[in-house]
Motif scaffolding. Structure first.
Motif, PDB file in Angstrom:
ATOM      1  N   ALA A 128       0.858  -1.189   0.000  1.00 52.50           N
ATOM      2  CA  ALA A 128       0.000   0.000   0.000  1.00 52.50           C
ATOM      3  C   ALA A 128       0.892   1.236   0.000  1.00 52.50           C
ATOM      4  O   ALA A 128       1.959   1.236   0.620  1.00 52.50           O
ATOM      5  N   PRO A 129       0.456   2.288  -0.683  1.00 48.20           N
ATOM      6  CA  PRO A 129       1.265   3.510  -0.733  1.00 48.20           C
ATOM      7  C   PRO A 129       1.326   4.226   0.613  1.00 48.20           C
ATOM      8  O   PRO A 129       0.444   4.071   1.460  1.00 48.20           O
ATOM      9  N   ILE A 130       2.380   4.990   0.786  1.00 50.06           N
ATOM     10  CA  ILE A 130       2.556   5.848   1.958  1.00 50.06           C
ATOM     11  C   ILE A 130       2.637   7.275   1.433  1.00 50.06           C
ATOM     12  O   ILE A 130       3.535   7.597   0.646  1.00 50.06           O
ATOM     13  N   SER A 131       1.695   8.117   1.824  1.00 49.60           N
ATOM     14  CA  SER A 131       1.733   9.500   1.350  1.00 49.60           C
ATOM     15  C   SER A 131       2.773  10.288   2.131  1.00 49.60           C
ATOM     16  O   SER A 131       3.081   9.979   3.280  1.00 49.60           O
ATOM     17  N   LEU A 132       3.325  11.299   1.482  1.00 49.40           N
ATOM     18  CA  LEU A 132       4.343  12.150   2.084  1.00 49.40           C
ATOM     19  C   LEU A 132       3.857  13.586   2.121  1.00 49.40           C
ATOM     20  O   LEU A 132       3.338  14.098   1.130  1.00 49.40           O
ATOM     21  N   LEU A 133       4.047  14.228   3.261  1.00 49.19           N
ATOM     22  CA  LEU A 133       3.804  15.657   3.422  1.00 49.19           C
ATOM     23  C   LEU A 133       5.155  16.300   3.654  1.00 49.19           C
ATOM     24  O   LEU A 133       5.852  15.936   4.606  1.00 49.19           O
ATOM     25  N   LEU A 134       5.541  17.239   2.815  1.00 45.29           N
ATOM     26  CA  LEU A 134       6.876  17.828   2.859  1.00 45.29           C
ATOM     27  C   LEU A 134       6.785  19.332   3.088  1.00 45.29           C
ATOM     28  O   LEU A 134       6.029  20.020   2.398  1.00 45.29           O
ATOM     29  N   MET A 135       7.590  19.832   4.037  1.00 45.48           N
ATOM     30  CA  MET A 135       7.568  21.257   4.348  1.00 45.48           C
ATOM     31  C   MET A 135       8.961  21.702   4.781  1.00 45.48           C
ATOM     32  O   MET A 135       9.723  20.913   5.340  1.00 45.48           O
ATOM     33  N   GLY A 136       9.284  22.960   4.548  1.00 40.04           N
ATOM     34  CA  GLY A 136      10.507  23.551   5.091  1.00 40.04           C
ATOM     35  C   GLY A 136      10.206  24.026   6.504  1.00 40.04           C
ATOM     36  O   GLY A 136       9.537  23.345   7.275  1.00 40.04           O
ATOM     37  N   GLU A 137      10.670  25.232   6.826  1.00 38.83           N
ATOM     38  CA  GLU A 137      10.402  25.784   8.157  1.00 38.83           C
ATOM     39  C   GLU A 137       8.935  26.146   8.328  1.00 38.83           C
ATOM     40  O   GLU A 137       8.357  25.987   9.396  1.00 38.83           O
ATOM     41  N   SER A 138       8.362  26.659   7.270  1.00 38.26           N
ATOM     42  CA  SER A 138       6.957  27.067   7.251  1.00 38.26           C
ATOM     43  C   SER A 138       6.569  27.225   5.790  1.00 38.26           C
ATOM     44  O   SER A 138       7.329  26.875   4.906  1.00 38.26           O
ATOM     45  N   GLY A 139       5.394  27.740   5.547  1.00 39.54           N
ATOM     46  CA  GLY A 139       5.000  28.006   4.175  1.00 39.54           C
ATOM     47  C   GLY A 139       4.419  26.814   3.455  1.00 39.54           C
ATOM     48  O   GLY A 139       3.688  26.014   4.040  1.00 39.54           O
ATOM     49  N   ALA A 140       4.775  26.685   2.185  1.00 42.73           N
ATOM     50  CA  ALA A 140       4.182  25.676   1.307  1.00 42.73           C
ATOM     51  C   ALA A 140       4.402  24.259   1.809  1.00 42.73           C
ATOM     52  O   ALA A 140       5.420  23.948   2.428  1.00 42.73           O
TER      53      ALA A 140
END
Length: 161
Positions: A128-140
């Motif tokens: 099953a896939p694993i979704s990724l949430l990617l962020m720097g310090e803040s923002g997008a």
């Protein structure tokens, strides 16, 4: 000879405020984990939060060592902890955030190659896939539906026979 282009799509959110409640909560856990990173050499602090199918959240952060290769990335700390303590529970998502003492990390940060490979291993294991949430310090925030999106032509056990 033929050329073949490999591409993928991802969701781009201008801030955490646009995320679903579940994704925003997971990113908040990653931000908290980032605050506890041990990064005295690189001054690059990474936090990761892993959401399991049973609702548990397992966090990790990068752990450096004077013998540089001995450290571990936040993603692998969290993924391996989840695998060791919840071996039969699927991983739904991983949130990752990074900050630096040296520069402002304005863009989302993706996992290194070792971490991508480790997450891919768990995708194959759980089928099953694993979704990724990617962020720097803040923002997008970038959201990928699977680590396979950012690891094209990935290596897995199917190559081992």
């Amino acid at each position: 000879m033929r050329k073949h282009k490999i591409a993928f799509e991802l969701e781009v959110y201008d801030s955490r405020k646009e995320l679903s409640e579940e994704d925003a909560s997971l990113m908040k856990q990653a931000l908290i984990a980032r605050e506890n990173a041990y990064a005295p050499y690189s001054n690059f602090f990474v936090g990761a939060a892993v959401l399991l199918e049973n609702g548990e959240v397992v966090c990790g952060n990068n752990q450096e060592n004077a013998s540089y290769p001995s450290g571990l990335c936040a993603e692998r700390v969290a993924i391996f902890h989840a695998g060791a303590n919840f071996p039969n529970v699927k991983i739904k998502a991983v949130a990752i955030t990074a900050a630096s003492k040296n520069i402002k990390v304005e863009n989302p940060v993706a996992p290194c190659g070792n971490c991508r490979q480790s997450i891919k291993e768990y995708e194959v294991k759980q089928d099953a896939p694993i979704s990724l949430l990617l962020m720097g310090e803040s923002g997008a925030v970038y959201k990928c539906s699977s680590v396979a999106d950012i690891l094209p032509l990935g290596f897995d056990s199917s190559y081992l026979g």
